[in-house]
Design a protein around this motif. Structure first.
Motif, PDB file in Angstrom:
ATOM      1  N   GLU A  40       0.833  -1.205   0.000  1.00 20.44           N
ATOM      2  CA  GLU A  40       0.000   0.000   0.000  1.00 20.44           C
ATOM      3  C   GLU A  40       0.868   1.256   0.000  1.00 20.44           C
ATOM      4  OE1 GLU A  40      -3.160   0.308   2.718  1.00 20.44           O
ATOM      5  OE2 GLU A  40      -4.029  -1.632   2.193  1.00 20.44           O
ATOM      6  N   PHE A  41       0.484   2.228  -0.798  1.00 13.81           N
ATOM      7  CA  PHE A  41       1.169   3.513  -0.818  1.00 13.81           C
ATOM      8  C   PHE A  41       0.493   4.438   0.193  1.00 13.81           C
ATOM      9  CE2 PHE A  41       2.776   7.389  -3.105  1.00 13.81           C
ATOM     10  CZ  PHE A  41       4.115   7.053  -3.061  1.00 13.81           C
ATOM     11  N   ALA A  42       0.966   5.672   0.279  1.00 18.15           N
ATOM     12  CA  ALA A  42       0.379   6.651   1.197  1.00 18.15           C
ATOM     13  C   ALA A  42      -0.764   7.395   0.500  1.00 18.15           C
ATOM     14  CB  ALA A  42       1.456   7.646   1.625  1.00 18.15           C
ATOM     15  N   TRP A  43      -1.764   7.809   1.277  1.00 12.61           N
ATOM     16  CA  TRP A  43      -2.776   8.721   0.758  1.00 12.61           C
ATOM     17  C   TRP A  43      -2.103  10.032   0.346  1.00 12.61           C
ATOM     18  CZ3 TRP A  43      -7.545   7.751  -0.626  1.00 12.61           C
ATOM     19  CH2 TRP A  43      -8.243   6.707  -0.032  1.00 12.61           C
ATOM     20  N   HIS A  44      -2.431  10.515  -0.845  1.00 11.16           N
ATOM     21  CA  HIS A  44      -1.857  11.793  -1.284  1.00 11.16           C
ATOM     22  C   HIS A  44      -2.671  12.316  -2.459  1.00 11.16           C
ATOM     23  CE1 HIS A  44      -0.236   9.065  -4.282  1.00 11.16           C
ATOM     24  NE2 HIS A  44       0.066  10.101  -5.036  1.00 11.16           N
ATOM     25  N   ASP A  45      -2.400  13.556  -2.821  1.00 10.20           N
ATOM     26  CA  ASP A  45      -2.989  14.068  -4.063  1.00 10.20           C
ATOM     27  C   ASP A  45      -1.959  14.962  -4.734  1.00 10.20           C
ATOM     28  OD1 ASP A  45      -3.332  16.223  -2.092  1.00 10.20           O
ATOM     29  OD2 ASP A  45      -4.485  17.205  -3.659  1.00 10.20           O
ATOM     30  N   HIS A  46      -2.253  15.298  -5.997  1.00  9.47           N
ATOM     31  CA  HIS A  46      -1.401  16.214  -6.753  1.00  9.47           C
ATOM     32  C   HIS A  46      -2.271  17.436  -7.078  1.00  9.47           C
ATOM     33  CE1 HIS A  46       1.546  13.002  -7.058  1.00  9.47           C
ATOM     34  NE2 HIS A  46       0.558  12.202  -7.424  1.00  9.47           N
ATOM     35  N   PRO A  47      -2.071  18.534  -6.330  1.00  7.51           N
ATOM     36  CA  PRO A  47      -3.014  19.665  -6.433  1.00  7.51           C
ATOM     37  C   PRO A  47      -3.004  20.368  -7.782  1.00  7.51           C
ATOM     38  CG  PRO A  47      -1.191  20.158  -4.916  1.00  7.51           C
ATOM     39  CD  PRO A  47      -1.057  18.727  -5.281  1.00  7.51           C
ATOM     40  N   VAL A 103       6.762  16.381 -10.899  1.00  6.04           N
ATOM     41  CA  VAL A 103       5.769  15.866  -9.948  1.00  6.04           C
ATOM     42  C   VAL A 103       6.423  14.855  -9.008  1.00  6.04           C
ATOM     43  CG1 VAL A 103       3.691  14.443  -9.704  1.00  6.04           C
ATOM     44  CG2 VAL A 103       3.771  16.281 -11.401  1.00  6.04           C
ATOM     45  N   VAL A 104       6.206  15.029  -7.711  1.00  8.88           N
ATOM     46  CA  VAL A 104       6.755  14.126  -6.700  1.00  8.88           C
ATOM     47  C   VAL A 104       5.735  13.030  -6.410  1.00  8.88           C
ATOM     48  CG1 VAL A 104       7.520  13.972  -4.275  1.00  8.88           C
ATOM     49  CG2 VAL A 104       8.188  15.925  -5.696  1.00  8.88           C
ATOM     50  N   ASN A 105       6.239  11.796  -6.217  1.00  9.43           N
ATOM     51  CA  ASN A 105       5.337  10.648  -6.137  1.00  9.43           C
ATOM     52  C   ASN A 105       4.328  10.724  -4.996  1.00  9.43           C
ATOM     53  OD1 ASN A 105       7.360  10.138  -4.178  1.00  9.43           O
ATOM     54  ND2 ASN A 105       7.196   7.913  -4.435  1.00  9.43           N
ATOM     55  N   THR A 106       4.732  11.367  -3.893  1.00 11.31           N
ATOM     56  CA  THR A 106       3.811  11.442  -2.754  1.00 11.31           C
ATOM     57  C   THR A 106       3.029  12.755  -2.712  1.00 11.31           C
ATOM     58  OG1 THR A 106       5.725  12.126  -1.456  1.00 11.31           O
ATOM     59  CG2 THR A 106       5.025   9.832  -1.238  1.00 11.31           C
ATOM     60  N   GLY A 107       3.081  13.528  -3.812  1.00  7.70           N
ATOM     61  CA  GLY A 107       2.343  14.784  -3.845  1.00  7.70           C
ATOM     62  C   GLY A 107       2.854  15.721  -2.765  1.00  7.70           C
TER      63      GLY A 107
END
Lengths: 121, 121
Positions: A40-47, A103-107
């Motif tokens: 599982e990855f971390a919750w994140h977004d790309h604004p 863009v950074v993978n974890t937003g």
């Protein structure tokens, strides 16, 4: 020198770590990145940008706050900008990402899963 | 409604004509288009943008004025903006194109191969 195609399988054979996208091509200011994922990855977004996931092998689930999308090989999904998501995969899954350079993978969530950016293979 | 992945094979099964790209997704102002090709296309270039070819099935050759690149399934190539090229394929080949919204398939060369733009499937 004759130009050469970029072969996904050949590129994927050059690394094994998970959640660490590798750039294989640029189109204008966009990058194509291969990544292997498991767990599982971390919750994140790309604004500021949408993000494209194309599955090459394995199966990927992208969890949203109110739903989940499942992708197999030969399937893609566009995560809209600003939408929180958490990619996950029980078995190893190989993915082609398309997103703007930088863009950074974890937003905007910096943590242990944040990968070095702009690593080319 | 649960979100659904975009399946390349399912989308490809919905049309048969050649050299007529169909939009399946948008990311920001970029479009992902499926196209079936066979035979030779026209020489053209895109003066304002790079263009990405990803081969899904079959084999594609992209001829340049001084060289040729060959692509098979699971391979991609980025044609730089302004570079004249002529895609060709002896057998039918299925391709995923990535380029900005509004790009016409024949670039600045209008002719019988010019396809209607922005057709979604």
């Amino acid at each position: 020198m004759e130009p050469r195609a970029i072969n996904f399988k050949d590129k994927l054979a050059t690394f094994s770590e998970h959640w660490s996208p590798k750039v294989i091509a640029e189109m204008n200011n966009y990058q194509f990145k291969l990544v292997k994922v498991q767990g599982e990855f971390a919750w994140h977004d790309h604004p500021d940008t949408d993000e494209v996931f194309i599955v090459i092998s394995g199966n990927l689930e992208i969890e949203f706050r109110d739903s989940t999308v499942s992708l197999g090989p030969g399937e893609m999904y566009v995560v809209p900008k600003g939408v929180e998501h958490k990619p996950k995969s029980q078995q190893e899954c190989e993915i082609l990402l398309v997103e703007p350079r930088g863009v950074v993978n974890t937003g905007d969530v910096d943590g242990e899963l944040t990968a070095e950016n702009n690593v080319w293979i």
